[in-house]
Write an enzyme that holds these catalytic residues in place. Structure first.
Site, mmCIF file in Angstrom:
data_model
loop_
_atom_site.group_PDB
_atom_site.id
_atom_site.type_symbol
_atom_site.label_atom_id
_atom_site.label_comp_id
_atom_site.label_asym_id
_atom_site.label_seq_id
_atom_site.Cartn_x
_atom_site.Cartn_y
_atom_site.Cartn_z
ATOM 1 N N LYS A 75 0.951 -1.337 -0.009
ATOM 2 C CA LYS A 75 0.133 0.072 -0.007
ATOM 3 C C LYS A 75 1.100 1.252 0.017
ATOM 4 C CE LYS A 75 -3.883 2.210 2.631
ATOM 5 N NZ LYS A 75 -4.609 2.046 3.668
ATOM 6 N N SER A 150 -9.770 2.104 3.086
ATOM 7 C CA SER A 150 -8.993 2.912 2.050
ATOM 8 C C SER A 150 -7.950 2.073 1.110
ATOM 9 C CB SER A 150 -8.130 3.901 2.795
ATOM 10 O OG SER A 150 -7.366 3.431 3.950
ATOM 11 N N SER A 174 -10.299 -0.142 7.232
ATOM 12 C CA SER A 174 -9.656 0.034 5.966
ATOM 13 C C SER A 174 -8.820 -1.271 5.215
ATOM 14 C CB SER A 174 -8.639 0.943 5.482
ATOM 15 O OG SER A 174 -9.392 2.143 5.383
HETATM 16 N N1 GLN Z 1 -13.289 4.832 6.195
HETATM 17 C C1 GLN Z 1 -12.661 5.097 7.375
HETATM 18 C C2 GLN Z 1 -12.209 6.851 7.238
HETATM 19 O O1 GLN Z 1 -12.238 7.266 6.309
HETATM 20 C C3 GLN Z 1 -11.590 4.422 7.861
HETATM 21 C C4 GLN Z 1 -10.499 4.592 7.006
HETATM 22 C C5 GLN Z 1 -9.177 3.545 7.379
HETATM 23 O O2 GLN Z 1 -9.439 2.854 8.054
HETATM 24 N N2 GLN Z 1 -8.170 4.183 6.891
HETATM 25 O O3 GLN Z 1 -11.667 7.258 8.204
#
Ligand code: GLN
Length: 483
Positions: A75, A150, A174
């Site tokens: 990632k 994400s 995410s």
């Molecule tokens: N969707 C959540 C956010 O936007 C979690 C994102 C994540 O786990 N990095 O914060």
């Protein structure tokens, strides 16, 4: 060969069926062929071939590890020395990391072959991979649907066989949410289990890196490499790392599963609920007993998270100021202009929204009303988990309220987007580990089953997921067009 798991590939590489160079070339070809998924931000072709050659030498010399020669992808939140590390942002579009994240170092020394860096929501803020500066990633099961976020690039790449496995990070879901929406296996470890050193910070008290793979066995092999104490990360926990693979075949006879009633109420789509019911029945057949548990504070998880995570992000992202590194605006007239335009032009809309929310919640006069209150709610949520997990071995539930939604469907409605993490966010607030396991399909799109465990019970989660994968084949399904 690109359909094989890590465990299978390790065998093929040792038997001489094909070399790591051949395997790496096959993956590089596929990545180019399926470029329209937009899963990769950077392809590190030359470095990958070099690493594959080195891996082949190690394999021939007989000093290879299980991951030696296996093509993986990172990632783009993990710093990679000498390679662009963008975090999905224009702000870091020109950033070449000067050092490796601990996780990256560990994969490199295991001899894994890095194919490239994967697309993601900007600074890991999002649930659909639509906030990336590099554009949306497409879900291989339906290219008009989001892959989740994400870690959407990671999930799409693993599902489409553009990498054997990938890293992800999970601040509020995410790893698990995109794993569920793309039909792969994803594990968010206990907070502190995997080093955060060199992993660009979003919300430091919640962020945790973990494996995204096709099978639980592969997740065990990846986690084995990722986990462990790191003195470069002050929140890394010094707890010994078990042999994750050794525990995979333990029997589930007598396993106590708790179903949090708050996970199965209003808001969960009926086809997801029906799919999960069938999955839980498989566990009954494997000898588990199922009871209901309650998590009364769960409904407060999203509001608490959307105070705490933005508050931490507003502090973490203050370092991107156009001075030290990253994007700088053209011809600033003075210092204030330099700061405001560099940040104004470098960050996307969602990141700005979070910084504004966080700065507001932390400001004098609002700190007690929002930030302190949210921290108290966080404690209540952790207590709920401790209480419920004292009665059962693990809890199970949905990962997401529905299957993958359409690209563009929620991007202009932040509240609705935030609600898509309703079943994952509380787990990060408590810091416990949880997994998403492919559990079937609803109208042709994958559904994930979430398994939530005690602190540091990753071995138990992997065992429970692996046993299910011995009697089901959801995790082996390939999206059409990617066979
Ligand atoms: N969707 C959540 C956010 O936007 C979690 C994102 C994540 O786990 N990095 O914060």
């Amino acid at each position: 060969m690109y359909n094989k798991t890590i465990a299978e590939l390790a065998k093929s590489l040792r038997s001489g069926e094909f070399s790591s160079v051949e395997l790496t070339l096959a993956f590089l070809d596929r990545i180019k062929q399926h470029g329209s998924l937009n899963a990769y931000v950077t392809i590190t072709e030359d470095l990958a071939l070099q690493a594959a050659k080195t891996a082949d030498i190690r394999l021939a010399a007989g000093n290879a590890e299980l991951l030696t020669g296996i093509p993986i992808a990172q990632k783009d939140i993990f710093c990679t020395e000498g390679i662009k590390t963008s975090c999905g942002s224009r702000m870091l579009d020109n950033f070449i990391a000067p050092y490796n994240a601990t996780v990256v170092d560990k994969f490199n020394s295991a001899g894994a072959v890095m194919l490239g860096k994967l697309n993601m929501d900007e600074f890991a803020m999002g649930s659909s991979n639509e906030t990336s500066y590099y554009g949306a990633v497409k879900n291989p099961w339906n290219i008009n649907a989001v892959p989740g976020g994400s870690s959407g690039g990671s999930a799409a790449a693993v599902a489409a066989r553009l990498a054997v496995c990938a890293t992800g990070t999970d601040t509020g879901g995410s790893i698990r949410q995109p794993a569920a929406l793309c039909g792969i296996t994803g594990l968010k470890p206990t907070y502190g289990r995997v080093s955060r050193y060199g992993m660009i910070a979003y919300a430091s008290s919640l962020d945790q890196g973990g494996p995204m793979t096709r099978s639980a066995e592969d997740a065990a092999l990846m986690l084995q490499t990722m986990a462990g104490f790191d003195d470069k990360d002050s929140t890394s926990v010094d707890v010994s790392v078990p042999d994750y693979r050794a525990g995979l075949n333990n029997s589930l006879e007598g396993l106590k599963i708790g179903l949090p009633k708050e996970f199965f109420g209003e808001g969960l789509s009926s086809d997801v609920a029906a799919t999960l019911e069938a999955a839980i029945n498989e566990y009954r057949k494997l000898g588990a007993t199922v009871t209901e548990v309650s998590m009364p504070s769960l409904k407060l998880a999203i509001p608490a998270y959307y105070v705490i995570a933005p508050a931490e992000c507003s502090a973490n992202l203050s370092r991107f100021d156009g001075v030290r590194f990253g994007y700088r605006c053209e011809n600033p007239v003075d210092l204030t202009d330099l700061y405001t335009r560099s940040r104004g032009e470098g960050f996307g809309k969602e990141v700005k929204r979070r910084i504004l929310m966080g700065t507001y919640a932390l400001s004098a006069g609002y700190y007690d009303a929002y930030y302190i209150k949210a921290q108290k709610v966080r404690r209540l949520i952790s207590e709920d988990f401790k209480r419920a997990l004292a009665e059962v071995d693990v809890m199970m539930g949905p990962v997401t309220p529905s299957t993958a939604f359409g690209i563009g469907e929620k991007i202009d409605n932040p509240i609705e987007m935030y609600l898509s993490d309703i079943y994952t966010i509380a787990i990060n607030l408590a810091g416990v580990p949880a997994m998403s396991v492919p559990a079937g399909f609803a109208k042709g799109l994958p559904v994930g089953l979430q398994i939530i465990g005690h602190y540091f019970a990753e071995d138990k989660l992997l065992n429970i997921a692996h046993q299910y994968q011995q009697v089901t084949d959801w995790h082996t399904q390939i999206p059409k067009g990617f066979e």
